[in-house]
Design an enzyme around this catalytic site. Structure first.
Site, PDB file in Angstrom:
ATOM      1  N   LYS A  51       0.837  -1.209   0.000  1.00 47.35           N
ATOM      2  CA  LYS A  51       0.000   0.000   0.000  1.00 47.35           C
ATOM      3  C   LYS A  51       0.867   1.253   0.000  1.00 47.35           C
ATOM      4  O   LYS A  51       0.516   2.264  -0.598  1.00 47.35           O
ATOM      5  CB  LYS A  51      -0.945  -0.006   1.202  1.00 47.35           C
ATOM      6  CG  LYS A  51      -2.042  -1.058   1.071  1.00 47.35           C
ATOM      7  CD  LYS A  51      -3.165  -0.854   2.071  1.00 47.35           C
ATOM      8  CE  LYS A  51      -4.267  -1.876   1.857  1.00 47.35           C
ATOM      9  NZ  LYS A  51      -5.296  -1.829   2.896  1.00 47.35           N
ATOM     10  N   LYS A  58      -4.935 -10.261  -6.758  1.00 53.57           N
ATOM     11  CA  LYS A  58      -6.084 -10.528  -5.903  1.00 53.57           C
ATOM     12  C   LYS A  58      -7.265  -9.618  -6.274  1.00 53.57           C
ATOM     13  O   LYS A  58      -7.054  -8.441  -6.580  1.00 53.57           O
ATOM     14  CB  LYS A  58      -5.619 -10.255  -4.466  1.00 53.57           C
ATOM     15  CG  LYS A  58      -6.678 -10.126  -3.413  1.00 53.57           C
ATOM     16  CD  LYS A  58      -6.043  -9.769  -2.073  1.00 53.57           C
ATOM     17  CE  LYS A  58      -6.533  -8.416  -1.577  1.00 53.57           C
ATOM     18  NZ  LYS A  58      -7.686  -8.433  -0.709  1.00 53.57           N
ATOM     19  N   LYS A  88     -10.992  -4.328  -3.506  1.00 47.64           N
ATOM     20  CA  LYS A  88     -11.732  -3.074  -3.591  1.00 47.64           C
ATOM     21  C   LYS A  88     -10.834  -1.954  -4.076  1.00 47.64           C
ATOM     22  O   LYS A  88     -11.291  -0.960  -4.601  1.00 47.64           O
ATOM     23  CB  LYS A  88     -12.259  -2.699  -2.199  1.00 47.64           C
ATOM     24  CG  LYS A  88     -13.359  -3.612  -1.736  1.00 47.64           C
ATOM     25  CD  LYS A  88     -13.845  -3.241  -0.357  1.00 47.64           C
ATOM     26  CE  LYS A  88     -13.001  -3.891   0.705  1.00 47.64           C
ATOM     27  NZ  LYS A  88     -13.574  -3.807   2.049  1.00 47.64           N
TER      28      LYS A  88
END
Ligand code: ADP
Ligand code: TRP
Length: 334
Positions: free
Chosen positions: A113, A198, A201
């Site tokens: 991230k 993956k 969202k």
């Protein structure tokens, strides 16, 4: 016996969340009949990356409606919003202070991230680094036995056990060590348009992400365009056929049939036909769920009552635990 898990209200729930997490919670509750389920909405985790305040509340209602639609009974289990229980952030502060910073810096999710934010020219919030300490607090405050999650949370669960052990060793027994429960197949549902990534969202495009709110037509289109390979045989071979293998896993989980049976049944199908079968099965799986979510969302007063009752029950467990932790560290508790 307590089974605990949570989902961040960062946007709508997708098929990966549902198959990898929520449906596994259901299975765990079935396996352990007398267990209490503690399922919460991790809204303080949701602000560890830039978020839109205007959307947060709606996303919280949505996740809560999804929990209820999945059939978790709020009278029997404990369903609440993380930020309504300040014990979590208080315990997280203490847990942070006991965590060597290197343990957090090596977390894969943090590194991924962080990289993404850097590439977007954004700054890195400190909370992104300390996120696992809050997650450990979420779990350890409830003497949790089992934490059903997807594969991406495995490392956070390992950290939770390590920090619990470290605190127990330093200050005396405070925390129970939880066990992660992760699916053998389905713990990492892949993006249909990019099957080595993956389903998430936070994907840059939603072409390959199936949301539980997607219309039947949209679901059908997304499966139709799913990326496959040139081998042209329906078989389970995640290395060389990640797209087809992902479709096989999805079909297996939504129809509750073993992978081998799916492969036996469809090995002679061409990809277009197989995609249609998977799309139909996913539609049948999602349709009733989507309708129930909408029904709950139409009764926000009921959702609010249920979150209030939930947090009261949650605090009956977490507050005494937090007091024990503080006393062990030498605090005066009044
Ligand atoms: P996302 O990564 O999409 O933002 P969350 O982090 O809120 O989703 O994850 C909620 C739960 O769903 C966690 O238990 C997580 O491990 C699980 N999960 C998320 N994505 C997937 C996926 N693609 N396949 C299986 N499980 C998943
Ligand atoms: N970090 C989890 C995720 O991104 C959500 C979460 C927060 C969680 N606290 C938790 C999951 C405690 C299980 C237990 O998916």
């Amino acid at each position: 016996m307590r089974i605990l898990s949570g989902i961040q209200p960062t946007s709508k729930v997708h098929l990966g969340n549902y198959i990898g997490a929520i449906s596994l919670w259901e299975e765990e509750l079935k396996k352990h009949e007398n267990a209490t389920g503690i399922f919460f909405i991790a809204d303080y985790h949701a602000i560890t990356v830039p978020h839109d305040p205007k959307q947060l509340k709606e996303a919280i209602y949505f996740i809560l409606a999804t929990y209820l639609a999945a059939g978790f009974n709020p009278k029997k289990h404990i369903i609440f919003v993380q930020s309504h229980n300040p014990d979590h952030t208080e315990a997280a502060w203490i847990i942070q202070t006991q965590t060597p910073i290197g343990w957090l810096e090596r977390m894969t999710q943090y590194k991924d991230k962080r990289k993404k934010l850097k590439n977007e020219g954004k700054s890195i919030p400190t909370g992104l680094l300390t996120y696992p300490a809050l997650m450990a607090a979420d779990i350890l405050l409830y003497d949790t036995d089992i934490v059903p999650v997807g594969e991406d949370q495995r490392q956070h669960l390992e950290y939770t056990r390590e920090i619990a052990q470290r605190i127990n060793n330093t200050y005396g027994n405070v925390f129970k060590l939880p066990t992660a429960q992760i699916r053998k197949f389905g713990a990492k549902i892949m993006d249909l348009s990019n099957p080595t990534k993956k389903m998430s969202k936070s994907a840059s495009s939603y072409k390959g992400v199936i949301f539980v709110t997607d219309s039947n037509d949209k679901i059908y289109q997304k499966f139709k365009r799913a990326v496959t390979d040139n081998i042209n045989k329906v078989q389970y071979n995640p290395q060389e056929q990640p797209g087809i293998s992902n479709l096989i896993v999805i079909l297996s989980l939504v129809t509750n049939k073993p992978i081998e049976n799916i492969v036996d049944e469809y090995s002679h199908y061409n990809y277009a036909k197989f995609k249609e079968i998977v799309a139909q099965a996913v539609i049948s799986y999602i349709e009733p769920l989507r309708a129930k979510i909408q029904e709950y969302l139409a009764h926000k007063d009921m959702l609010e009552t249920s979150m209030k009752e939930g947090v009261t029950k949650a605090r009956e467990i977490s507050t005494p635990k937090l007091t024990i932790l503080k006393r062990k560290l030498g605090y005066m508790t009044i």
